[in-house]
Motif scaffolding. Structure first.
Motif, short mmCIF file in Angstrom:
data_model
loop_
_atom_site.label_atom_id
_atom_site.label_comp_id
_atom_site.label_asym_id
_atom_site.label_seq_id
_atom_site.Cartn_x
_atom_site.Cartn_y
_atom_site.Cartn_z
N GLY A 1 38.32 40.85 31.26
CA GLY A 1 37.33 41.39 30.34
C GLY A 1 37.99 42.13 29.20
N ALA B 1 34.30 50.20 31.56
CA ALA B 1 34.82 48.87 31.91
C ALA B 1 36.34 48.82 31.88
CB ALA B 1 34.25 47.81 30.96
N ALA C 1 28.39 44.68 31.77
CA ALA C 1 27.68 45.79 31.15
C ALA C 1 26.16 45.61 31.25
CB ALA C 1 28.10 45.94 29.69
N GLU D 1 37.45 47.19 35.26
CA GLU D 1 38.10 45.88 35.20
C GLU D 1 39.55 45.96 35.65
OE1 GLU D 1 35.39 44.06 31.52
OE2 GLU D 1 37.48 44.63 31.19
N ASN E 1 37.31 36.86 26.67
CA ASN E 1 37.07 38.01 27.54
C ASN E 1 35.74 38.71 27.28
OD1 ASN E 1 39.81 38.55 29.06
ND2 ASN E 1 40.36 38.03 26.97
N ILE F 1 31.09 50.31 28.26
CA ILE F 1 32.30 49.66 27.76
C ILE F 1 33.53 50.52 28.04
CG2 ILE F 1 33.49 48.86 25.69
CD1 ILE F 1 31.27 47.02 26.63
N GLY G 1 37.83 45.33 28.49
CA GLY G 1 38.43 46.61 28.89
C GLY G 1 39.84 46.44 29.40
N ARG G 2 40.03 45.46 30.27
CA ARG G 2 41.37 45.21 30.81
C ARG G 2 42.30 44.72 29.72
NH1 ARG G 2 42.55 40.98 35.76
NH2 ARG G 2 44.72 41.57 36.16
N THR H 1 32.81 40.91 30.12
CA THR H 1 32.46 42.32 29.93
C THR H 1 30.98 42.48 29.63
OG1 THR H 1 34.68 42.84 29.13
CG2 THR H 1 32.93 44.37 28.55
#
Length: 303
Positions: free
Chosen positions: A254, A243, A100, A247, A92, A240, A256-257, A96
């Motif tokens: 990613g 995110a 970013a 996300e 992941n 981040i 964040g998710r 991200t």
């Protein structure tokens, strides 16, 4: 050596805070091992899971065991996914980082355009750009994401409402992250440009016969880039954190998710692994911005 020690201290502090903070969330981590609160696991199964993962040990003992594994480079196994945390983070991380980095580039371009227009366009341009900067900086990510989906996906039908493979899938997530950040960067760059336009080195350049364009692009802009570069570390952390929202809304894989899902499931190893990787990335970006400052600012090279 001092910088390496600082990085190690920050990672230890982040790991410690995250370890105890995740334990404050109500619920039993053993339930995450057995499939979550809806698994209806028996008391015997829960007891066995606690024994297998060391969750029956005192909390401080679990903390020391975790630090020992972290020093060996072992981030553990995800409770929910039953896979090594390093593998999950590695899968992941790329998505991200792409999100970013592209958002940071777009935010810098928008901020530069606003700052240049504000500095060179007179009072009206300065007032309009100031309003745009304040509004952009104050817009929440979730509201902006929903608004962009309604406009470009539902109404106009130009872009997909969720992230899809390819450049089109990046447009809305990148704009959602970049627009608020561009507001902050534009404010900093505009003030730096206005300060530079009255500085002695700009007056000297004008006295040598250099035109307004040369003064702006060769002298004032370089001066304005110094505080913007210094904000790169903060900008990375902001991207981040954003995110996590972006996300999730755009269903984009990613870190964040993954972090949000791990927190909801009390997947302690995955939460700690993601937090440590993000902290390490933040320290790396901060170090790179120090070197970039030295390249742009001759005063730092002289020191």
């Amino acid at each position: 050596m001092l910088r390496a020690g600082g990085v190690a201290f920050v990672l230890w502090a982040v790991a410690t805070v995250a370890f105890f903070a995740i334990r404050l969330i109500p619920g039993d981590p053993a339930e995450a091992v057995l499939g979550g609160p809806g698994s209806q696991a028996s008391a015997a199964a829960l007891a066995q899971a606690r024994a297998d993962y060391g969750l029956d040990q005192p909390l401080f003992v679990q903390y020391l065991l975790y630090l020992g594994r972290m020093l060996r480079g072992d981030l553990g196994t995800s409770y929910a996914l039953k896979r090594p945390v390093i593998a999950v983070v590695g899968e992941n991380l790329g998505g991200t980082l792409v999100l970013a980095v592209v958002a940071l580039i777009v935010a810098a371009m928008i901020a530069l355009a606003l700052a240049a227009w504000s500095a060179q366009g007179g009072r009206a341009a300065s007032a309009v750009s100031w309003v745009l900067e304040v509004v952009a900086a104050a817009v929440p990510h979730f509201w902006l994401a929903i608004s962009l989906i309604l406009l470009f996906s539902t109404t106009l039908g130009w872009l997909p409402p969720v992230s899809v493979p390819g450049p089109l899938g990046l447009v809305l997530p990148v704009l959602t992250l970049a627009l608020p950040l561009s507001g902050f960067l534009a404010q900093v760059m505009r003030e730096s440009i206005l300060d530079a336009m009255g500085s002695p080195f700009v007056l000297a350049a004008r006295a040598r016969g250099e035109g307004p364009g040369g003064v702006f692009w060769r002298h004032a802009l370089r001066h304005a880039a110094i505080p913007a570069i210094g904000l790169a570390g903060w900008a990375f952390g902001s991207l981040i954190s954003g995110a996590v929202v972006v996300e999730t809304i755009f269903a984009r894989p990613g870190l964040g998710r993954s972090l949000l899902s791990a927190v909801q499931q009390r997947d302690v190893p995955l939460v700690l692994g993601v937090v440590l990787v993000v902290a390490l990335g933040y320290m790396l970006v901060t170090t790179l911005t120090d070197f970039a400052d030295r390249l742009v600012d001759p005063r730092l090279r002289a020191r």
